[in-house]
Design a protein around this motif. Structure first.
Motif, mmCIF file in Angstrom:
data_model
loop_
_atom_site.group_PDB
_atom_site.id
_atom_site.type_symbol
_atom_site.label_atom_id
_atom_site.label_comp_id
_atom_site.label_asym_id
_atom_site.label_seq_id
_atom_site.Cartn_x
_atom_site.Cartn_y
_atom_site.Cartn_z
ATOM 1 N N ALA A 23 -54.100 88.458 -5.202
ATOM 2 C CA ALA A 23 -53.916 88.433 -6.617
ATOM 3 C C ALA A 23 -53.451 90.171 -6.952
ATOM 4 O O ALA A 23 -52.678 90.184 -7.748
ATOM 5 C CB ALA A 23 -55.567 88.453 -7.246
ATOM 6 N N ALA A 24 -53.787 90.934 -6.146
ATOM 7 C CA ALA A 24 -53.421 92.468 -6.245
ATOM 8 C C ALA A 24 -52.043 92.547 -5.633
ATOM 9 O O ALA A 24 -51.421 93.666 -6.019
ATOM 10 C CB ALA A 24 -54.365 93.318 -5.525
ATOM 11 N N GLY A 25 -51.600 91.497 -5.087
ATOM 12 C CA GLY A 25 -50.219 91.541 -4.988
ATOM 13 C C GLY A 25 -49.702 91.672 -3.183
ATOM 14 O O GLY A 25 -48.674 92.074 -2.656
ATOM 15 N N MET A 26 -50.826 91.807 -2.414
ATOM 16 C CA MET A 26 -50.471 91.819 -1.068
ATOM 17 C C MET A 26 -49.816 90.755 -0.388
ATOM 18 O O MET A 26 -50.351 89.481 -0.918
ATOM 19 C CB MET A 26 -51.873 92.111 -0.227
ATOM 20 N N THR A 27 -48.970 90.862 0.340
ATOM 21 C CA THR A 27 -48.390 89.870 1.055
ATOM 22 C C THR A 27 -48.946 89.201 2.122
ATOM 23 O O THR A 27 -49.981 90.012 2.721
ATOM 24 C CB THR A 27 -46.704 90.305 1.449
ATOM 25 N N GLU A 28 -48.694 88.105 2.729
ATOM 26 C CA GLU A 28 -49.250 87.653 3.890
ATOM 27 C C GLU A 28 -49.249 88.543 5.015
ATOM 28 O O GLU A 28 -49.875 88.474 5.911
ATOM 29 C CB GLU A 28 -48.573 86.092 4.251
ATOM 30 N N TYR A 29 -47.826 89.235 5.233
ATOM 31 C CA TYR A 29 -47.799 90.023 6.385
ATOM 32 C C TYR A 29 -48.568 91.295 6.011
ATOM 33 O O TYR A 29 -49.169 91.698 7.266
ATOM 34 C CB TYR A 29 -46.204 90.767 6.019
ATOM 35 N N GLN A 30 -48.840 91.838 4.873
ATOM 36 C CA GLN A 30 -49.778 92.882 4.737
ATOM 37 C C GLN A 30 -51.067 92.753 5.212
ATOM 38 O O GLN A 30 -51.635 93.329 5.709
ATOM 39 C CB GLN A 30 -49.727 93.443 3.100
ATOM 40 N N LEU A 31 -51.451 91.204 4.829
ATOM 41 C CA LEU A 31 -52.810 90.755 5.391
ATOM 42 C C LEU A 31 -53.013 90.755 6.673
ATOM 43 O O LEU A 31 -53.812 90.628 7.112
ATOM 44 C CB LEU A 31 -53.057 89.543 4.411
ATOM 45 N N ARG A 32 -51.872 90.877 7.629
ATOM 46 C CA ARG A 32 -51.945 90.912 8.973
ATOM 47 C C ARG A 32 -51.869 92.193 9.356
ATOM 48 O O ARG A 32 -51.452 92.555 10.712
ATOM 49 C CB ARG A 32 -50.854 90.003 9.568
ATOM 50 N N HIS A 33 -52.023 93.454 8.613
ATOM 51 C CA HIS A 33 -51.793 94.692 9.130
ATOM 52 C C HIS A 33 -52.646 95.004 10.259
ATOM 53 O O HIS A 33 -54.043 94.728 10.315
ATOM 54 C CB HIS A 33 -52.252 95.908 7.960
ATOM 55 N N PRO A 34 -52.281 95.760 11.261
ATOM 56 C CA PRO A 34 -53.037 95.993 12.461
ATOM 57 C C PRO A 34 -54.478 96.898 12.054
ATOM 58 O O PRO A 34 -55.294 96.610 12.978
ATOM 59 C CB PRO A 34 -52.238 96.836 13.362
ATOM 60 N N SER A 35 -54.440 97.382 11.069
ATOM 61 C CA SER A 35 -55.731 98.106 10.671
ATOM 62 C C SER A 35 -56.708 97.206 9.923
ATOM 63 O O SER A 35 -57.703 97.713 9.517
ATOM 64 C CB SER A 35 -55.501 99.351 9.959
ATOM 65 N N LEU A 36 -56.356 95.978 9.549
ATOM 66 C CA LEU A 36 -57.376 95.054 8.807
ATOM 67 C C LEU A 36 -57.918 94.205 9.682
ATOM 68 O O LEU A 36 -57.314 93.593 10.763
ATOM 69 C CB LEU A 36 -56.337 94.181 8.103
ATOM 70 N N VAL A 37 -59.299 94.121 9.496
ATOM 71 C CA VAL A 37 -60.261 93.266 10.377
ATOM 72 C C VAL A 37 -60.621 92.080 9.699
ATOM 73 O O VAL A 37 -61.118 92.388 8.374
ATOM 74 C CB VAL A 37 -61.386 94.211 10.996
ATOM 75 N N THR A 38 -60.712 90.948 10.109
ATOM 76 C CA THR A 38 -61.368 89.834 9.263
ATOM 77 C C THR A 38 -63.061 89.612 9.716
ATOM 78 O O THR A 38 -63.387 89.620 10.672
ATOM 79 C CB THR A 38 -61.007 88.579 9.997
ATOM 80 N N ALA A 39 -63.522 90.405 8.667
ATOM 81 C CA ALA A 39 -64.933 90.242 8.817
ATOM 82 C C ALA A 39 -65.740 88.964 9.005
ATOM 83 O O ALA A 39 -66.493 88.612 9.981
ATOM 84 C CB ALA A 39 -65.725 91.014 7.769
ATOM 85 N N THR A 40 -65.384 87.975 8.057
ATOM 86 C CA THR A 40 -65.715 86.554 8.229
ATOM 87 C C THR A 40 -64.597 85.908 7.321
ATOM 88 O O THR A 40 -63.771 86.424 6.611
ATOM 89 C CB THR A 40 -67.030 86.364 7.664
ATOM 90 N N ARG A 41 -64.762 84.594 7.470
ATOM 91 C CA ARG A 41 -63.520 83.883 7.021
ATOM 92 C C ARG A 41 -63.681 84.206 5.239
ATOM 93 O O ARG A 41 -64.337 84.288 4.679
ATOM 94 C CB ARG A 41 -64.014 82.295 7.057
ATOM 95 N N GLY A 42 -62.276 84.611 5.133
ATOM 96 C CA GLY A 42 -61.729 84.962 3.665
ATOM 97 C C GLY A 42 -62.158 86.398 3.230
ATOM 98 O O GLY A 42 -62.005 86.732 2.256
ATOM 99 N N ILE A 43 -62.660 87.016 4.177
ATOM 100 C CA ILE A 43 -63.078 88.723 3.881
ATOM 101 C C ILE A 43 -62.553 89.683 4.815
ATOM 102 O O ILE A 43 -62.283 89.366 6.143
ATOM 103 C CB ILE A 43 -64.516 88.986 3.866
ATOM 104 N N ARG A 44 -61.623 90.565 4.351
ATOM 105 C CA ARG A 44 -61.116 91.307 5.258
ATOM 106 C C ARG A 44 -61.535 92.940 5.020
ATOM 107 O O ARG A 44 -62.229 93.184 4.075
ATOM 108 C CB ARG A 44 -59.521 91.461 4.925
ATOM 109 N N PHE A 45 -61.534 93.908 5.929
ATOM 110 C CA PHE A 45 -61.816 95.143 5.656
ATOM 111 C C PHE A 45 -61.005 96.072 6.429
ATOM 112 O O PHE A 45 -60.508 95.563 7.845
ATOM 113 C CB PHE A 45 -63.396 95.678 5.894
ATOM 114 N N TRP A 46 -60.600 97.372 6.064
ATOM 115 C CA TRP A 46 -59.860 98.382 6.784
ATOM 116 C C TRP A 46 -60.708 98.793 7.759
ATOM 117 O O TRP A 46 -61.855 99.285 7.403
ATOM 118 C CB TRP A 46 -59.319 99.427 5.735
ATOM 119 N N ASP A 47 -60.296 98.995 8.896
ATOM 120 C CA ASP A 47 -60.864 99.474 9.922
ATOM 121 C C ASP A 47 -60.823 101.096 9.912
ATOM 122 O O ASP A 47 -60.177 101.775 10.774
ATOM 123 C CB ASP A 47 -60.316 99.045 11.532
#
Length: 327
Positions: free
Chosen positions: A34-58
């Motif tokens: 919704a904030a405009g992040m692309t699917e590519y950005q959601l696969r950023h190496p510093s992003l961790v999947t905490a649980t399904r549907g939730i990301r956090f910056w490492d």
């Protein structure tokens, strides 16, 4: 960092400039898109999947409040509950239940599956409309329902009473919990607590909750004060009055932690939080006021929670009662 400070910082900060413009450490994938992040950005190496549907910056420590807010916002009819909701409301709990993970959520019986993803413990229960609330985007169980759920996690009756006492702290007591919930004291009324208990029948923990309910008192300032009261009761002594003002003279009132008006004995818990000079001076003046007006003051320190400390405290209390009775 405590939960209250964490909440305050979250409200004041606009967040660091992470890729994609989310501006916070923990977020849902839906928020990111919704904030405009692309699917590519959601696969950023510093992003961790905490649980399904939730990301956090490492980036080190994960802000707990952001994490539970993200879990609360996931699709589905579920509510933050048990020790997670208790921490948000500021109930007094054993240290083991104050850990960030797992995050507890409860869904309604009869709805789609329970979330049991990494870091999340899911529960199913009959949830009355009066058992849940949504405040500033947080979906969670009400304070009284939360306490009932704690009866399945807290197995020490004394600590369960302390968590219940936290529901009924006096209006001017120290604030706890997260500010986004609009904290105020007391959190519930005894009538509301009894109504919540009446809605729970033949469920796990309900017998322990009913027994603890009989010992919950209004006006307690800390879990330690509850434990002192429970030690006194378990020793077979009468129950003292909790945190009520005593009129020592026409112009002087004092509020002891506990007291016996019939014997003019006050009981004060002076734990680690009483170490500051200002508090120490206040305690000295308070004790002097009681002594000057014919009362005896009995102090309980942190060692009351040891076998020897408890024994010595009870001996002091019994001697004080005996002296006051023989006057």
């Amino acid at each position: 960092m405590d939960v209250t400070q964490e909440a305050d910082d979250l409200e004041r900060s606009e967040g660091p400039a992470y890729p994609g413009g989310i501006g916070k450490v923990v977020f849902t994938a839906a928020e990111a898109r919704a904030a405009g992040m692309t699917e590519y950005q959601l696969r950023h190496p510093s992003l961790v999947t905490a649980t399904r549907g939730i990301r956090f910056w490492d980036v080190g420590e994960r802000p707990w409040l952001e994490m539970v807010t993200a879990v609360s916002s996931l699709p589905g009819e579920h509510y933050l509950s048990h020790s997670t909701a208790a921490r948000l409301w500021g109930l007094w709990m054993p240290a083991a239940l104050e850990e960030d993970l797992p995050i507890h959520i409860t869904g309604r019986k009869g709805t789609a599956g329970t979330r049991r993803w990494p870091g999340i413990t899911g529960h199913k229960a009959k949830l009355h409309p009066s058992d849940v609330v949504e405040i500033n985007g947080l979906r969670l169980t009400t304070p009284e329902r939360t306490w009932l759920d704690l009866a399945t996690q807290i197995h020490d009756p004394m600590r369960l009473v302390a968590a219940g006492d936290a529901l009924l702290q006096r209006q001017d007591g120290p604030l706890r919990g997260v500010e986004v919930l609009g904290r105020c004291h007391p959190l519930v009324t005894l009538e509301g607590l009894d109504a919540a208990i009446s809605r729970r029948r033949r469920t796990k923990g309900i017998n322990a909750a009913r027994q603890a309910r009989e010992l919950i008192r209004a006006g307690v300032d800390s879990a330690a004060e509850t434990r002192v009261r429970m030690i006194i009761l378990q020793a077979g002594l009468p129950e003292p009055v909790v945190n009520q003002e005593v009129q020592l003279s026409p112009t002087l009132k004092r509020r002891p932690d506990l007291h016996y008006p019939e014997w003019r004995v006050s009981i004060q818990y002076d734990g680690r939080h009483h170490g500051a000079n200002a508090q120490l001076n206040s305690d000295i003046h308070r004790d002097s006021d009681f002594t000057d007006h014919g009362w005896e003051s009995v102090k309980a320190a942190d060692d009351i929670f040891t076998v020897q400390g408890e024994r010595l405290f009870l001996e002091r209390l019994r001697r004080a009662i005996q002296r006051q009775t023989s006057r």
